[in-house]
Design a protein around this motif. Structure first.
Motif: not given
Length: 303
Positions: A81-86, A96-101, A103-109, A185-188
């Motif tokens: 969530a912090l990465a998406m906000a940043w 969508d671009l930030a989320t996709g990036i 998401l890909g890193a998270g699934l690889g981990l 938005e960060l709290v959300y």
């Protein structure tokens, strides 16, 4: 046959695993239902789905490191969530671009941590548990912590209800009125990460989106005012979880000692609720309150 259909209520409620499942499951339902309405209104369904998937890396880490599943799921969901906000979530394209990036890193981990957990520890069933949940296997010690987190989350939602709804309707208008949009938005996002983490523990990381979006989507089709959408979503989510637990527990008698996964029943019931709401709307008329983001005037009057 009669034994398979009849429910032994005393045995059901006396089962310690059922008691823990009901407490944590209802907490997950309440958090996800309320945040699900905000998520759909803000057009963040992809972000909600991604946080659930990414939290699986934390679940895998909990098996590998021997820590509580809650803190594993929650830690990774909050990091995402912090990465998406940043990276940026204001414009839909950037979001969508930030989320996709992320998401890909998270699934690889997740793939790496699950491999290490299965090859270096005795957690042979870690993959199924992380991806599809283990509601009946959660320790009772988690219940008080989840209850406290749920109470805190609902308090924040109640306090931030009007500004969050206005941000969903028109973020620029919210800024003009002096609302700290970036902070809210960060709290959300952090609350959404919490919802994803608890949902991942109940129905599994790969199915967490169903509990977040299904009841909320059904409620938005039926509710005539914003507040009713939140209340109806909570009711539908709790109903799906409680009935899902009951059906999973009762399925032991249907199949001669083999129970079907509780996550299957919960996800199936959320789907039926959404389809039922759609049929109701088609035949008896839909919500008079838009299922998209409400206009600022409507938010100001009805929130």
């Amino acid at each position: 046959m009669l034994q398979a259909l009849a429910v032994d209520w005393s045995a059901f409620f006396a089962d310690s695993a059922v008691q823990t499942a009901l407490v944590i499951g209802v907490c997950a339902a309440l958090i996800n239902a309320n945040l699900g309405v905000f998520t759909l209104l803000r057009g963040h369904a992809f972000a909600g789905h991604a946080l659930g998937d990414i939290s699986s890396a934390g679940g895998a880490a909990s098996f590998l490191l021997g820590i509580s599943a809650l803190w594993g799921f929650l830690g990774m969901a909050w990091a995402a969530a912090l990465a998406m906000a940043w990276l940026g979530l204001r414009e839909a394209r950037e979001r969508d671009l930030a989320t996709g990036i992320v998401l890909g890193a998270g699934l690889g981990l997740t793939a790496l941590l699950l491999y290490l957990a299965m090859t270096t520890t005795s957690a042979s069933g870690s993959t199924v548990t992380v991806l599809f949940g283990s509601l009946f296997a959660l320790p009772p010690s988690l219940a008080p912590v989840v209850l406290l987190l749920t109470f805190g989350t609902l308090c924040v939602i109640v306090l931030g209800y009007r500004p969050l709804l206005l941000i969903a309707a028109d973020a620029d208008l919210a800024r003009a009125r002096g609302i700290p949009v970036a902070l809210l938005e960060l709290v959300y996002l952090l609350l959404l990460g919490l919802a994803a983490a608890i949902s991942a523990m109940t129905v599994g990381a790969i199915l967490a989106t169903a509990l977040l979006l299904g009841p909320a989507g059904a409620a938005l089709q039926l509710a005539t005012r914003p507040v009713w959408a939140f209340l109806l979503a909570a009711l539908l989510a709790v109903l799906a979880v409680v009935l899902g637990i009951l059906l999973s527990w009762q399925s032991y008698y249907w199949f001669s000692g083999t129970s079907w996964p509780v996550s299957f029943f919960i996800v199936l019931l959320t789907l039926l609720e959404y389809l039922g709401a759609g049929l109701w709307t088609a035949f008896w008329g839909g919500s008079t309150w838009t299922t998209a983001a409400p206009p600022p005037s409507a938010c100001a009057e009805d929130c």
